[in-house]
Design a protein around this motif. Structure first.
Motif, PDB file in Angstrom:
ATOM      1  N   HIS A 398      72.929  57.732  76.591  1.00 52.60           N
ATOM      2  CA  HIS A 398      73.047  58.261  75.217  1.00 52.60           C
ATOM      3  C   HIS A 398      74.513  58.388  74.805  1.00 52.60           C
ATOM      4  N   THR A 399      75.096  57.294  74.427  1.00 55.70           N
ATOM      5  CA  THR A 399      76.523  57.325  74.069  1.00 55.70           C
ATOM      6  C   THR A 399      76.758  58.014  72.728  1.00 55.70           C
ATOM      7  N   ASP A 400      75.699  58.261  71.971  1.00 58.81           N
ATOM      8  CA  ASP A 400      75.853  58.866  70.639  1.00 58.81           C
ATOM      9  C   ASP A 400      75.508  60.358  70.639  1.00 58.81           C
ATOM     10  N   TRP A 401      75.397  60.968  71.806  1.00 59.60           N
ATOM     11  CA  TRP A 401      74.931  62.355  71.852  1.00 59.60           C
ATOM     12  C   TRP A 401      76.054  63.394  71.916  1.00 59.60           C
ATOM     13  N   HIS A 402      77.286  62.963  72.017  1.00 60.10           N
ATOM     14  CA  HIS A 402      78.362  63.957  72.093  1.00 60.10           C
ATOM     15  C   HIS A 402      79.176  63.983  70.807  1.00 60.10           C
ATOM     16  N   MET A 403      79.947  65.061  70.657  1.00 59.61           N
ATOM     17  CA  MET A 403      80.807  65.202  69.492  1.00 59.61           C
ATOM     18  C   MET A 403      81.842  64.084  69.511  1.00 59.61           C
ATOM     19  N   GLN A 404      82.007  63.406  68.410  1.00 58.69           N
ATOM     20  CA  GLN A 404      82.969  62.295  68.367  1.00 58.69           C
ATOM     21  C   GLN A 404      83.243  61.912  66.922  1.00 58.69           C
ATOM     22  N   ILE A 405      84.473  61.489  66.678  1.00 65.56           N
ATOM     23  CA  ILE A 405      84.815  61.064  65.317  1.00 65.56           C
ATOM     24  C   ILE A 405      84.859  59.538  65.320  1.00 65.56           C
ATOM     25  N   ASN A 406      83.788  58.970  64.919  1.00 62.35           N
ATOM     26  CA  ASN A 406      83.600  57.516  64.812  1.00 62.35           C
ATOM     27  C   ASN A 406      84.397  56.700  65.834  1.00 62.35           C
ATOM     28  N   ASP A 407      85.486  56.024  65.405  1.00 67.10           N
ATOM     29  CA  ASP A 407      86.167  55.089  66.308  1.00 67.10           C
ATOM     30  C   ASP A 407      87.208  55.762  67.201  1.00 67.10           C
ATOM     31  N   TYR A 408      87.411  57.049  67.052  1.00 62.95           N
ATOM     32  CA  TYR A 408      88.430  57.732  67.863  1.00 62.95           C
ATOM     33  C   TYR A 408      87.848  58.140  69.215  1.00 62.95           C
ATOM     34  N   THR A 409      88.646  57.996  70.264  1.00 66.74           N
ATOM     35  CA  THR A 409      88.179  58.423  71.583  1.00 66.74           C
ATOM     36  C   THR A 409      88.236  59.944  71.633  1.00 66.74           C
ATOM     37  N   PRO A 410      87.129  60.601  71.899  1.00 69.49           N
ATOM     38  CA  PRO A 410      87.166  62.071  71.892  1.00 69.49           C
ATOM     39  C   PRO A 410      87.979  62.625  73.060  1.00 69.49           C
ATOM     40  N   LEU A 411      88.566  63.800  72.839  1.00 71.20           N
ATOM     41  CA  LEU A 411      89.405  64.408  73.874  1.00 71.20           C
ATOM     42  C   LEU A 411      88.544  65.141  74.891  1.00 71.20           C
ATOM     43  N   LEU A 412      88.962  65.009  76.157  1.00 69.94           N
ATOM     44  CA  LEU A 412      88.256  65.732  77.215  1.00 69.94           C
ATOM     45  C   LEU A 412      88.833  67.133  77.348  1.00 69.94           C
ATOM     46  N   GLY A 413      87.996  68.061  77.780  1.00 73.53           N
ATOM     47  CA  GLY A 413      88.467  69.401  78.165  1.00 73.53           C
ATOM     48  C   GLY A 413      87.747  69.704  79.456  1.00 73.53           C
ATOM     49  N   ARG A 414      88.412  70.150  80.459  1.00 71.65           N
ATOM     50  CA  ARG A 414      87.854  70.305  81.816  1.00 71.65           C
ATOM     51  C   ARG A 414      87.032  69.054  82.203  1.00 71.65           C
ATOM     52  N   ASN A 415      87.539  67.886  81.846  1.00 70.19           N
ATOM     53  CA  ASN A 415      86.918  66.589  82.157  1.00 70.19           C
ATOM     54  C   ASN A 415      85.575  66.373  81.470  1.00 70.19           C
ATOM     55  N   GLN A 416      85.275  67.125  80.433  1.00 69.43           N
ATOM     56  CA  GLN A 416      83.937  67.008  79.862  1.00 69.43           C
ATOM     57  C   GLN A 416      83.963  66.951  78.343  1.00 69.43           C
ATOM     58  N   LEU A 417      82.858  66.498  77.782  1.00 70.36           N
ATOM     59  CA  LEU A 417      82.695  66.442  76.330  1.00 70.36           C
ATOM     60  C   LEU A 417      81.574  67.393  75.932  1.00 70.36           C
ATOM     61  N   VAL A 418      81.527  67.689  74.638  1.00 74.00           N
ATOM     62  CA  VAL A 418      80.528  68.643  74.159  1.00 74.00           C
ATOM     63  C   VAL A 418      79.395  67.875  73.489  1.00 74.00           C
ATOM     64  N   LEU A 419      78.177  68.240  73.809  1.00 78.53           N
ATOM     65  CA  LEU A 419      77.031  67.586  73.182  1.00 78.53           C
ATOM     66  C   LEU A 419      76.985  67.941  71.694  1.00 78.53           C
ATOM     67  N   ASP A 420      76.430  67.034  70.931  1.00 80.88           N
ATOM     68  CA  ASP A 420      76.346  67.230  69.489  1.00 80.88           C
ATOM     69  C   ASP A 420      75.052  67.985  69.176  1.00 80.88           C
ATOM     70  N   LEU A 421      75.164  69.307  69.153  1.00 75.98           N
ATOM     71  CA  LEU A 421      73.963  70.124  68.968  1.00 75.98           C
ATOM     72  C   LEU A 421      73.473  70.143  67.523  1.00 75.98           C
ATOM     73  N   THR A 422      74.148  69.404  66.637  1.00 78.31           N
ATOM     74  CA  THR A 422      73.596  69.323  65.279  1.00 78.31           C
ATOM     75  C   THR A 422      72.394  68.376  65.270  1.00 78.31           C
ATOM     76  N   GLN A 423      72.280  67.532  66.303  1.00 83.32           N
ATOM     77  CA  GLN A 423      71.148  66.591  66.367  1.00 83.32           C
ATOM     78  C   GLN A 423      69.938  67.282  66.987  1.00 83.32           C
ATOM     79  N   GLN A 424      68.845  67.195  66.301  1.00 85.35           N
ATOM     80  CA  GLN A 424      67.652  67.883  66.801  1.00 85.35           C
ATOM     81  C   GLN A 424      67.177  67.301  68.127  1.00 85.35           C
ATOM     82  N   LYS A 425      67.352  65.985  68.304  1.00 88.54           N
ATOM     83  CA  LYS A 425      66.874  65.414  69.563  1.00 88.54           C
ATOM     84  C   LYS A 425      67.728  65.892  70.749  1.00 88.54           C
TER      85      LYS A 425
END
Ligand code: GLA
Length: 700
Positions: A398-425
């Motif tokens: 699920h490459t589309d399940w984390h917070m991300q701004i379109n073409d920008y590589t999202p920043l890691l924090g403690r080596n991890q990304l945050v899931l996009d909890l705005t998505q119901q799935k």
């Protein structure tokens, strides 16, 4: 216009004694020409709107489709009901059957755009609280955009009040900041996607004379766990305006016709019995009406957590040994912390893959649950459900399940990304994964962690004109998950955590009755952190563990008695290596746990009062006393040995002045009056960081 007149000690009547005298002020815009001296610039208001001559920060701002900001909200009518206003989808102060409540709803309308505003004020029996929130309803035919929506605003006159807020960091939460209020605007808040240890959502205004024990306080707390702000504005006429709500940065909410936006609730507490009086009101309110009724007054198990014992190095054999040993020592719950899932051996992988690590636990977790049951104790586990590691099966699928701004590589924090909890799935995935886990492994306890703050606040699925809804939608998603899980599994004790107290707020506390207060387990630092946390939260909500000496965070060697006293003053547990204890250490722990069990009733349900502040003194002291005032424990911590000190005099204002008390260790008797007005002398102790424990029982 709805003007503010007074908020303070109960009055039986009010005839407008403090109304603003009409005075002509150059530059003031009269609100209407018939009454040229009436200008919003010099009036105290209940809520403020932009562009009407107020010129201070507005509390609500709504833009129409034509780009204009709504400017003429007018009072329409009010209603009073015998219930609390419950904001949908948000944590809140609960109804109870035992006590009554009332809500005043005041309606405003802008007749041009047909946007309506409702202000809610609830009061509850036997409490000094006012619960405020606001609703904006689009009754027009076009969409509008809510750009600012505070939960509460209080206008008053500057009378040399001081402002109290908290600041902090990881491992240094709830640091008190008390300051004079200068001209201009001072604000604290968070844009981190979490309420944060940096500036948690709390503020209080008090007189310069206010102490822990006396004086007026007006306090504010938001029941919210995301971005928030509180601002204090002292203007040129010495008006003071305090506003609290969702942070305006990165916030804009599109409201379609017939849609409503509801703000989080703000809790306003008044006390004229000092900061302890304020805290008593918060503690009582939270126990009676914020924490889940199932847990609020329930005895909590003494837990042993694996983190500072094993870190990621957990395994079946090790945990079996831990459970057996824990049961022998007197623990009631063993918690398997991080490291048990996916292929996680450090913080670099597997968040999102909540399947048991087959190498470490070849037989799953059933042997641990069985072992706990056989040994008569409970078993609990750690999750960090809102996160995803780039190195995880979840990320591959699920490459589309984390917070991300379109073409920008999202920043890691403690080596991890945050899931996009705005998505119901994504919300559903978390709910289902945890439910399935719990059904397979019926644990008694879950520690819910959240170890990074947010960057790249965007969902690939939010439309262009809803992008700034992300942060609040995330919170609504999180609250939905927590609501579903805690309703589905009401018997599981959930503990809130965010690298310690990184999201320790009233919002999370609605779902989870206790919070890991800090990753700093050093008993000297913890005195300060817990002292600060106690301004708002009762001991049952603040978890505190006895850990190893030297301490893993600071390297300090703190005596066992002090470590035990600090942890016992809150919701007590342990996290140290119980498999490598000397026989003397084992004895210490056995004795401490059995003594704690005898006193748990008092320590847990007693009234907690701060006596001596580590923020202003060399020492720190607090007490816990039962409601009948027949039994009290005082912990007096000497933080710094002073060669010149003979002894300290500690006044104890919270005993009953008519009673006589016997101090357990010395057998000496004192009258309550004497303890209150004269104080007791505490002899100083040499050495590093000792504690003096005084136990008072009423003399029969
Ligand atoms: C956070 C928590 C700790 C521990 C670790 C595990 O830092 O606050 O108690 O659970 O995560 O990674």
């Amino acid at each position: 216009m709805l003007l503010h007149r007074y908020w303070g000690k109960n009055l039986h009547n009010y005839y407008g004694a403090n109304c603003v005298q009409p005075v002509k002020r150059t530059f003031a815009a009269p609100y209407n020409q018939q009454n040229p001296l009436f200008s919003l610039e010099i009036e105290s208001q209940e809520f403020s709107f932009p562009h009407q001559g107020d010129y201070r920060e507005p509390s609500v701002s709504v833009r129409q489709q034509n780009g204009c900001t709504i400017g003429r909200m007018k009072y329409q009518y009010y209603e009073i009901t015998d219930t609390l206003h419950i904001p949908e989808g948000l944590p809140h102060i609960r109804e109870t059957e035992q006590k009554t409540a009332k809500t005043l709803a005041i309606h405003f309308l802008d007749t041009i755009s047909n946007v309506k505003l409702i202000l809610y004020y609830s009061i509850v029996e036997d409490s000094a609280v006012i619960i405020r929130s606001a609703q904006i309803c689009n009754q027009g035919s076009q969409p509008v955009w809510v750009e600012r929506a505070m939960s509460a605003l209080v206008d008053t006159t500057y009378q040399k009040q001081q402002l109290i807020t908290f600041y902090g960091t990881h491992q240094k939460e709830f640091q008190l900041n008390r300051q004079d209020i200068k001209h201009g605007i001072f604000s604290v808040g968070s844009t981190r996607g979490a309420s944060s240890p940096q500036y948690p959502p709390f503020a209080a205004i008090c007189t310069p004379e206010t102490t822990e024990h006396s004086g007026e306080v007006h306090a504010f707390q938001l029941i919210y766990s995301g971005n928030h702000c509180v601002s204090v504005e002292r203007n040129q006429y010495n008006h003071l305006r305090i506003a609290m709500g969702i942070h305006t940065e990165d916030f804009c909410w599109k409201l379609l016709p017939n849609e409503t936006f509801q703000t989080p609730q703000a809790i306003l507490i008044y006390s004229n019995e000092g900061l302890n009086g304020m805290s008593q009101e918060f503690h009582k309110l939270y126990i009676e009406r914020l924490f889940s009724p199932q847990w609020a007054k329930k005895k909590r198990p003494i837990l042993l957590n694996s983190w500072e014992m094993c870190y990621f190095d957990v395994s079946e054999q090790r945990m079996l040994n831990v459970i057996q040993q824990a049961a022998k020592l007197g623990f009631e719950l063993v918690v398997l912390d991080d490291g048990w899932f996916g292929h996680r051996n450090n913080s670099k992988s597997s968040l999102g893959d909540w399947t048991v690590n087959a190498e470490k636990f070849p037989n799953g977790l059933t042997p641990l649950l069985k072992c706990a049951e056989e040994n008569g104790i409970q078993f609990g586990i750690w999750f960090e459900p809102e996160m995803i590691s780039p190195d995880s099966v979840l990320m591959e699928t699920h490459t589309d399940w984390h917070m991300q701004i379109n073409d920008y590589t999202p920043l890691l924090g403690r080596n991890q990304l945050v899931l996009d909890l705005t998505q119901q799935k994504v919300q559903n995935y978390i709910i289902e994964t945890l439910s399935d886990f719990i059904k397979k492994y019926p644990v008694s306890y879950i520690k819910w962690d959240m170890n990074r703050h947010m960057t790249d606040p965007n969902s690939l699925y939010l439309s262009e004109d809803s992008k700034e809804e992300f942060f609040h939608r995330y919170m609504l998603g999180l609250y939905r998950i927590l609501q579903e899980l805690t309703m589905q599994f009401p018997d599981i004790l959930f503990e809130n955590c965010s690298s310690g107290g990184g999201r320790f707020d009233a919002g999370m506390s609605f779902y989870m009755p206790q919070t890991w207060c800090s990753d700093n387990t050093d008993a000297l630092d913890r005195q300060i952190i817990q002292y600060g946390a106690s301004y708002v939260f009762p001991p049952s909500a603040i978890t505190a563990h006895v850990s190893a000496a030297p301490n893993h965070q600071t390297g300090r060697n703190i005596p066992f008695a002090t470590r035990a006293a600090v942890a016992s003053s809150a919701n007590m547990g342990y996290e140290l290596n119980i498999l490598e204890l000397s026989s003397e250490e084992k004895e210490q722990i056995i004795t401490h746990l059995s003594e704690y069990k005898q006193k748990r009733e008092l320590l847990f349900y007693g009234e907690f009062y701060r006596l001596c502040s580590p923020f202003t003194d060399n020492n720190c002291a607090w007490m816990i006393i039962n409601q009948e005032k027949t039994y009290a424990i005082i912990y007096y911590f000497i933080r710094e040995y002073a060669v010149s000190a003979l002894s300290y005099i500690l006044k104890i204002p919270y005993v009953d002045y008519q009673k006589v008390y016997v101090e357990k260790n010395t057998g000496r008797s004192f009258t309550g009056e004497e303890l209150i007005y004269v104080g007791i002398s505490i002899s100083t102790l040499k050495g590093d960081f000792p504690v003096i424990v005084l136990e008072f029982n009423e003399k029969k």
